[in-house]
Design a protein around this motif. Structure first.
Motif, PDB file in Angstrom:
ATOM      1  N   GLY A 244      30.111  57.082 -25.300  1.00  0.00           N
ATOM      2  CA  GLY A 244      29.151  55.975 -26.195  1.00  0.00           C
ATOM      3  C   GLY A 244      30.204  55.350 -26.838  1.00  0.00           C
ATOM      4  N   ASN A 245      29.366  54.279 -27.473  1.00  0.00           N
ATOM      5  CA  ASN A 245      30.232  53.425 -28.466  1.00  0.00           C
ATOM      6  C   ASN A 245      30.966  53.941 -29.463  1.00  0.00           C
ATOM      7  OD1 ASN A 245      29.384  51.165 -26.755  1.00  0.00           O
ATOM      8  ND2 ASN A 245      27.685  50.921 -28.028  1.00  0.00           N
ATOM      9  N   SER A 246      30.668  55.349 -29.944  1.00  0.00           N
ATOM     10  CA  SER A 246      31.451  55.933 -30.881  1.00  0.00           C
ATOM     11  C   SER A 246      32.756  56.261 -30.431  1.00  0.00           C
ATOM     12  CB  SER A 246      30.538  57.054 -31.381  1.00  0.00           C
ATOM     13  OG  SER A 246      30.415  58.099 -30.363  1.00  0.00           O
TER      14      SER A 246
ATOM     15  N   THR B 225      39.304  46.654 -28.800  1.00  0.00           N
ATOM     16  CA  THR B 225      39.132  46.345 -27.533  1.00  0.00           C
ATOM     17  C   THR B 225      38.598  44.994 -27.379  1.00  0.00           C
ATOM     18  OG1 THR B 225      38.223  48.865 -27.111  1.00  0.00           O
ATOM     19  CG2 THR B 225      37.113  47.128 -25.772  1.00  0.00           C
ATOM     20  N   ALA B 226      38.828  44.556 -26.121  1.00  0.00           N
ATOM     21  CA  ALA B 226      38.588  43.119 -25.860  1.00  0.00           C
ATOM     22  C   ALA B 226      37.840  43.100 -24.543  1.00  0.00           C
ATOM     23  CB  ALA B 226      39.885  42.266 -25.563  1.00  0.00           C
TER      24      ALA B 226
ATOM     25  N   ILE C 226      35.518  44.516 -19.529  1.00  0.00           N
ATOM     26  CA  ILE C 226      36.277  45.099 -20.524  1.00  0.00           C
ATOM     27  C   ILE C 226      37.714  44.852 -19.928  1.00  0.00           C
ATOM     28  CG2 ILE C 226      37.249  47.016 -21.696  1.00  0.00           C
ATOM     29  CD1 ILE C 226      34.304  46.278 -22.431  1.00  0.00           C
ATOM     30  N   THR C 227      38.284  43.846 -20.874  1.00  0.00           N
ATOM     31  CA  THR C 227      39.599  43.568 -20.297  1.00  0.00           C
ATOM     32  C   THR C 227      40.783  44.311 -21.019  1.00  0.00           C
ATOM     33  OG1 THR C 227      39.811  41.824 -22.015  1.00  0.00           O
ATOM     34  CG2 THR C 227      39.267  41.060 -19.887  1.00  0.00           C
ATOM     35  N   ALA C 228      40.444  45.006 -22.177  1.00  0.00           N
ATOM     36  CA  ALA C 228      41.392  45.571 -22.757  1.00  0.00           C
ATOM     37  C   ALA C 228      40.654  46.991 -23.599  1.00  0.00           C
ATOM     38  CB  ALA C 228      42.437  45.103 -23.937  1.00  0.00           C
ATOM     39  N   LEU C 229      40.798  48.267 -22.977  1.00  0.00           N
ATOM     40  CA  LEU C 229      40.022  49.203 -23.883  1.00  0.00           C
ATOM     41  C   LEU C 229      40.947  50.221 -24.813  1.00  0.00           C
ATOM     42  CD1 LEU C 229      37.314  50.933 -23.894  1.00  0.00           C
ATOM     43  CD2 LEU C 229      38.447  52.183 -21.847  1.00  0.00           C
ATOM     44  N   VAL C 230      40.417  50.199 -25.934  1.00  0.00           N
ATOM     45  CA  VAL C 230      41.177  51.114 -26.908  1.00  0.00           C
ATOM     46  C   VAL C 230      40.180  52.392 -27.442  1.00  0.00           C
ATOM     47  CG1 VAL C 230      42.058  51.680 -29.084  1.00  0.00           C
ATOM     48  CG2 VAL C 230      42.705  49.446 -27.751  1.00  0.00           C
TER      49      VAL C 230
ATOM     50  N   VAL D 118      40.667  49.421  -5.752  1.00  0.00           N
ATOM     51  CA  VAL D 118      41.637  48.758  -6.512  1.00  0.00           C
ATOM     52  C   VAL D 118      41.601  49.284  -7.840  1.00  0.00           C
ATOM     53  CG1 VAL D 118      42.259  46.292  -7.148  1.00  0.00           C
ATOM     54  CG2 VAL D 118      41.567  46.700  -4.984  1.00  0.00           C
ATOM     55  N   PHE D 119      42.558  49.355  -8.534  1.00  0.00           N
ATOM     56  CA  PHE D 119      42.587  49.860  -9.967  1.00  0.00           C
ATOM     57  C   PHE D 119      43.488  48.735 -10.867  1.00  0.00           C
ATOM     58  CE2 PHE D 119      42.766  53.682  -7.128  1.00  0.00           C
ATOM     59  CZ  PHE D 119      41.969  54.329  -7.906  1.00  0.00           C
ATOM     60  N   THR D 120      42.604  48.628 -11.966  1.00  0.00           N
ATOM     61  CA  THR D 120      43.159  47.724 -12.898  1.00  0.00           C
ATOM     62  C   THR D 120      43.218  48.353 -14.166  1.00  0.00           C
ATOM     63  OG1 THR D 120      41.853  45.734 -12.041  1.00  0.00           O
ATOM     64  CG2 THR D 120      42.507  45.540 -14.079  1.00  0.00           C
ATOM     65  N   ALA D 121      44.470  48.314 -14.787  1.00  0.00           N
ATOM     66  CA  ALA D 121      45.033  49.082 -16.080  1.00  0.00           C
ATOM     67  C   ALA D 121      44.330  48.337 -17.039  1.00  0.00           C
ATOM     68  CB  ALA D 121      46.382  49.151 -16.078  1.00  0.00           C
ATOM     69  N   ILE D 122      43.400  48.946 -17.728  1.00  0.00           N
ATOM     70  CA  ILE D 122      42.723  48.204 -19.090  1.00  0.00           C
ATOM     71  C   ILE D 122      42.949  48.725 -20.263  1.00  0.00           C
ATOM     72  CG2 ILE D 122      40.940  47.028 -17.639  1.00  0.00           C
ATOM     73  CD1 ILE D 122      39.236  49.462 -19.132  1.00  0.00           C
ATOM     74  N   ALA D 123      43.870  50.205 -20.210  1.00  0.00           N
ATOM     75  CA  ALA D 123      44.260  50.659 -21.464  1.00  0.00           C
ATOM     76  C   ALA D 123      45.244  51.521 -21.349  1.00  0.00           C
ATOM     77  CB  ALA D 123      43.022  51.616 -22.051  1.00  0.00           C
TER      78      ALA D 123
END
Length: 188
Positions: free
Chosen positions: A113-115, A122-123, A135-139, A181-186
């Protein structure tokens, strides 16, 4: 540090798996594609499948791929290799018919969830109409930084993409499973 990856099918090098839409609707009248990425609220009946050459003509079968962007189509050999990471409560495992009859349909049921998301850091990229593209950058918030689930979807993007932790990525590369394919986002 642990990485989080967005998963997508490698359609440049491997065939595409399709599920027969008419067969799905005939067998599962209450099928809702938006339910994928969370526990299915309908009874699954194995639909017909077909492997098709990808747009660039690739004709090699994948070990593991996707039908939509938040599920997995997994060969039995790949499933045997990944089974320690795909526990009940994390995924639902369903049968298929046709070309992918020896594969399994894996629906990830863990949605964060968003919490759980640090929205400030996050970007995302957006389409011209303002809807979320990726989502290009997940924190993730501190409570999940080192304990992200093996596979999961996110509320922040409506559950349309499938994500994994470093353990899943390592298992795929260690067993040399092809088709994703794996894209690192965080990096947590």
């Amino acid at each position: 540090m642990n990485k989080i990856y967005r998963i997508s099918a490698d359609l440049d090098h491997y065939m595409m798996c399709t599920l027969d839409d008419l067969d799905i609707l005939e067998k599962m009248e209450d099928f809702v594609i938006d339910a994928l990425g969370s526990p299915l609220p309908f009874d699954w009946v194995a639909p017909r499948t077909e492997f098709l050459p990808s747009d660039n003509g690739a004709e090699e079968l994948p070990d593991i791929t996707q039908w939509s962007t938040n599920d997995l189509i997994v060969s039995q050999a790949a499933l045997d290799s990944l089974s320690p990471l795909l526990s009940p409560g994390l995924v639902e495992d369903y049968s298929l018919e046709g070309d992918a009859g020896s594969y399994r349909f894996i629906n990830s049921v863990k949605r964060l969830g968003n919490s759980y998301v640090d929205h400030e850091h996050t970007a995302a990229s957006y389409y011209d109409d303002g809807t979320l593209q990726d989502i290009t950058a997940l924190v993730l918030k501190q409570s999940l930084t080192s304990d992200a689930p093996t596979l999961f979807t996110l509320d922040i993007d409506g559950g349309v993409a499938l994500y994994c932790n470093e353990d899943f990525y390592r298992a795929i590369t260690q067993h040399e499973l092809k088709g994703l394919v794996f894209t690192a986002i965080a990096q947590q």
